[in-house]
Design a protein around this motif. Structure first.
Motif, short mmCIF file in Angstrom:
data_model
loop_
_atom_site.label_atom_id
_atom_site.label_comp_id
_atom_site.label_asym_id
_atom_site.label_seq_id
_atom_site.Cartn_x
_atom_site.Cartn_y
_atom_site.Cartn_z
N UNK A 32 -3.72 -5.56 4.91
CA UNK A 32 -4.59 -5.76 6.07
C UNK A 32 -5.86 -5.01 5.73
N UNK A 33 -6.99 -5.68 5.82
CA UNK A 33 -8.27 -5.07 5.45
C UNK A 33 -8.66 -4.00 6.47
N UNK A 81 -7.77 3.93 -6.79
CA UNK A 81 -7.56 4.94 -5.74
C UNK A 81 -7.29 4.32 -4.37
N UNK A 82 -7.95 3.23 -4.04
CA UNK A 82 -7.74 2.59 -2.74
C UNK A 82 -6.31 2.12 -2.57
#
Length: 87
Positions: free
Chosen positions: A16-17, A48-49
């Motif tokens: 989910x953005x 990392x995200x």
């Protein structure tokens, strides 16, 4: 000595953005965590995200106060037994 990381892999689920702003030191920590994870698993370092969601998930799963509070939050009100009407 091998470090025992709380994360061992990054799941590949449909995301989910969500857009967040992180302090630079947190971003650096994520980069370092990815590097350590890559060294421990002998795989490429994850972005990392991609670490943020499993870290949050792990944090919430191990937060006992949150688990207790969530149970009371999600608990439907129990129906009263017949004849136990308030006075």
């Amino acid at each position: 000595m091998t470090a025992k990381l709380k994360l061992s892999s990054v799941p590949n689920d449909k995301p989910v953005k969500l857009s967040v702003e992180l302090p630079p030191d947190v971003h650096r920590d994520l980069l370092d965590y990815a590097a350590v994870m890559a060294r421990e698993t002998e795989q490429a370092a994850p972005e990392p995200a991609k670490l943020i969601a499993p870290m949050l998930q792990r944090f919430m799963a191990t937060d006992r106060a949150f688990t207790r509070a969530r149970k009371t939050l999600c608990q439907p009100s129990r129906p009263r037994a017949p004849g136990s009407e308030p006075a």
